[in-house]
Design a protein around this motif. Structure first.
Motif, PDB file in Angstrom:
ATOM      1  N   HIS A 154      29.688 -15.156  19.859  1.00  0.00           N
ATOM      2  CA  HIS A 154      29.722 -14.280  21.038  1.00  0.00           C
ATOM      3  C   HIS A 154      30.032 -15.136  22.268  1.00  0.00           C
ATOM      4  CE1 HIS A 154      28.107 -10.917  18.741  1.00  0.00           C
ATOM      5  NE2 HIS A 154      27.165 -11.733  18.272  1.00  0.00           N
ATOM      6  N   THR A 328      23.606   0.514  16.473  1.00  0.00           N
ATOM      7  CA  THR A 328      24.934   0.820  15.958  1.00  0.00           C
ATOM      8  C   THR A 328      25.712  -0.485  15.796  1.00  0.00           C
ATOM      9  OG1 THR A 328      26.012   1.021  18.125  1.00  0.00           O
ATOM     10  CG2 THR A 328      24.826   2.965  17.287  1.00  0.00           C
ATOM     11  N   GLU A 329      26.917  -0.381  15.292  1.00  0.00           N
ATOM     12  CA  GLU A 329      27.734  -1.583  15.102  1.00  0.00           C
ATOM     13  C   GLU A 329      28.064  -2.252  16.431  1.00  0.00           C
ATOM     14  OE1 GLU A 329      31.186  -0.966  12.780  1.00  0.00           O
ATOM     15  OE2 GLU A 329      30.105  -0.292  10.997  1.00  0.00           O
ATOM     16  N   THR A 330      28.032  -1.496  17.503  1.00  0.00           N
ATOM     17  CA  THR A 330      28.475  -2.036  18.795  1.00  0.00           C
ATOM     18  C   THR A 330      27.379  -2.062  19.854  1.00  0.00           C
ATOM     19  OG1 THR A 330      29.245   0.171  19.468  1.00  0.00           O
ATOM     20  CG2 THR A 330      30.842  -1.294  18.401  1.00  0.00           C
ATOM     21  N   SER A 331      26.190  -1.519  19.570  1.00  0.00           N
ATOM     22  CA  SER A 331      25.213  -1.412  20.643  1.00  0.00           C
ATOM     23  C   SER A 331      23.775  -1.467  20.128  1.00  0.00           C
ATOM     24  CB  SER A 331      25.418  -0.099  21.409  1.00  0.00           C
ATOM     25  OG  SER A 331      24.431   0.056  22.407  1.00  0.00           O
TER      26      SER A 331
END
Length: 450
Positions: A154, A328-331
């Motif tokens: 990241h 979720t996958e993004t959050s």
């Protein structure tokens, strides 16, 4: 650490940016908004649950979620100011609530001053050795004329070079500032399993000069906790092994799983017998435990186990009502909601759960064996578990039933004349070193040998 304050602690874990409904992004231009003040409304509730310590997630200036620090001293403008954090922590201390802060020392955000200086000055920056694997022969995925190491890939999280003495001094000065101004008594070290243990040796030595009882707990997901927590390094780590077993042993009707972990960790030959680990059912990084369970009634035996197993228990804000939330996958935002303390009582999915937690916390404080005692497994079946916590002065036997119907289990090899169930105010005779224990569905008994 037999007499350390942590043995008496019951934590309430808050993620302030979520609870206080802060904007998801920091524009670094707005005037500070005192959203931290919202937490005052929660203090009565926190104490009513039997919690006496608060773990505050990131509160210092960051770009987005708090773990991308821009300034280790300035309070995040989305939450308030230095003065508002002083007032809040003083209010907590006035209530005898200990305060532990989230310390993010593995990495910083791209708005951190030293990183921005490198963006401006390049090779001439005085901070080129502050970051891991800085390379001016490559460009970064963010378009910088240099490359660097991001935490777990990241690139919004820039890894610090914690072997650099200037970096160490900068972080240690921040800790001193937090102790001096906010009166904190411990730190949760984010991503501790990514940090060289030698840094923790230096940190512990420094913190002990500030407060001999200062507590250091590291976020460790995998590996041997002794590698990071021992008499020279951190005092404790997160207990992710038992976190997983707490819910999956209920989902799979398999108490053998959590029983194996508890015996491995804390039994006669337990590898973490000397540690007071940080136990939790959920937190800001994982699904709410109510979302992981297939039967909501299992919240009761699960939390009963959390409060009676070795280690220090922690409640994550909102989960005391059994609210759900899945990442979720993004959050991770679904795990970190804003909650209205006044309306939650009308909307809570499990209104009786807080009362159960109060009872568990009360019994834990009344029985020293639950805080200091050894661990010994007495009985295990698919949906029943019995274990003993013992000190020289007290023996406590915990029996748990995760089945939908009442059961009766027999315990052998007991001493004394009776078992007094402190949780439910009932007696069970011990006859010829045996006792038959009736267990209600999805409930437990916490019994003192008398």
């Amino acid at each position: 650490m037999s007499n350390h304050w942590i043995n008496d602690a019951v934590f309430y874990h808050i993620y302030p940016l979520g609870l206080c409904n802060a904007p998801t992004q920091n524009n670094f231009a707005s005037e500070p908004t005192p959203r931290l003040d919202y937490i005052y409304q929660w203090l009565d509730h926190i104490q009513s649950l039997g919690c006496n310590s608060v773990l505050l997630g990131p509160v210092f200036e960051s770009s987005a979620h708090g773990y991308d620090t821009a300034d280790f001293i300035r309070v995040d403008r989305r939450l308030g100011t230095h003065d508002s954090l002083i007032a809040l922590t003083r209010a907590m201390k006035d209530r005898n609530l200990r305060v532990v802060l989230d310390a993010v020392f593995n990495h910083v955000g791209r708005h951190f001053f030293a990183f921005q200086d490198i963006q401006r000055q390049g090779r001439q920056s005085a901070y080129v050795d502050w970051f891991k694997n800085l390379n001016f022969d490559q460009t970064s995925v963010k378009g910088d004329p240099f490359n660097y190491e991001g935490w777990a890939g990241h690139y919004d999280l820039v890894k610090l070079n914690l072997s650099n003495q200037e970096v160490q001094a900068h972080l240690f000065q921040a800790v001193k500032f937090w102790v001096d101004h906010y009166g904190i008594e411990g730190l949760r070290l984010d991503a501790a399993d990514q940090i060289d243990p030698y840094f923790f040796q230096l940190l512990r030595e420094y913190c002990q000069t500030l407060n001999p009882d200062f507590w250091l707990m590291g976020e460790v997901v995998h590996g041997d906790y002794n590698h990071w927590a021992n008499p020279q390094l951190l005092h404790a780590t997160t207990n992710y092994e038992s976190y997983k077993g707490l819910y999956s042993s209920h989902v799979d009707s398999n108490y053998f799983e959590i029983a194996y972990s508890l015996n491995r960790q804390f039994g006669e030959n337990g590898i973490y017998k000397a540690l007071t680990l940080y136990n939790f059912a959920d937190n800001h990084d994982v699904n709410r435990v109510a979302s992981n369970l297939s039967n909501p009634a299992h919240l009761y035996p699960l939390y009963g186990l959390l409060f009676t197993m070795p280690g220090v228990p922690s409640l994550y804000y909102g989960s005391e009502w059994g609210i759900e939330g899945k990442r979720t996958e993004t959050s991770d935002r679904p795990l970190r909601p804003s909650i209205d303390i006044h309306s939650i009582y009308a909307a809570a999915p499990h209104l009786h759960l807080p009362d159960a937690l109060r009872r568990f916390a009360d019994v834990r404080q009344r029985l020293s064996a639950l805080r200091f005692g050894t661990y010994q497994q007495l009985y295990v079946n698919h949906q029943q578990l019995a274990f003993q916590r013992q000190t020289n002065e007290q023996t406590v036997i915990v029996t748990i039933n995760a089945a939908a119907e009442p059961v009766c289990i027999s315990l052998d090899g007991l001493s004394g004349g009776r078992l007094y169930d402190v949780l439910n105010n009932e007696d069970f005779p011990i006859y010829q070193n045996q006792a038959s224990i009736e267990l209600d569905p999805n409930w437990l008994r916490i019994m003192v040998v008398a």
